[in-house]
Design a protein around this motif. Sequence first.
Motif, PDB file in Angstrom:
ATOM      1  N   ARG A  35      15.103  -2.311  80.110  1.00 41.53           N
ATOM      2  CA  ARG A  35      15.516  -0.908  80.196  1.00 41.53           C
ATOM      3  C   ARG A  35      17.039  -0.814  80.059  1.00 41.53           C
ATOM      4  O   ARG A  35      17.743  -0.494  81.015  1.00 41.53           O
ATOM      5  N   ALA A  38      18.989   2.232  81.499  1.00 46.18           N
ATOM      6  CA  ALA A  38      18.943   2.557  82.930  1.00 46.18           C
ATOM      7  C   ALA A  38      20.352   2.768  83.481  1.00 46.18           C
ATOM      8  O   ALA A  38      21.298   2.083  83.082  1.00 46.18           O
ATOM      9  N   ILE A  61       9.872  -0.653  87.756  1.00 44.26           N
ATOM     10  CA  ILE A  61       9.969  -1.748  86.798  1.00 44.26           C
ATOM     11  C   ILE A  61       9.775  -3.051  87.563  1.00 44.26           C
ATOM     12  O   ILE A  61      10.495  -3.320  88.532  1.00 44.26           O
TER      13      ILE A  61
END
Length: 98
Positions: A35, A38, A61
């Motif tokens: 990610r 993020a 996650i």
Amino acid sequence: MSTPFSADAVDAIKRHMNDDHADDSLIIVRGMGGRPEATQAVTSDVTAEAIVFTIDGGEEISVPWGETLTERPQVRKAVVTLYRQSCDKLGIAWREEH
């Protein structure tokens, strides 16, 4: 996911990660968690198989350790490994104090 850790141990690990290593958690989420966009990562669980983060809008996650952990002292080493792997993947230098 299973855990060999007591609830108190998991709470202590989460507190330590969130209080002292929030930036490292974000690096792990961006690198090994896949990610890169993020902007926030909060450690929300620790199991034998993975560390779990809640990111940005509440998505969880799970980032696998790469091995099954059986003892609490293994967590520190596993977090450092994930951090360094994430830094390498993202092309950033990792801090030596890990």
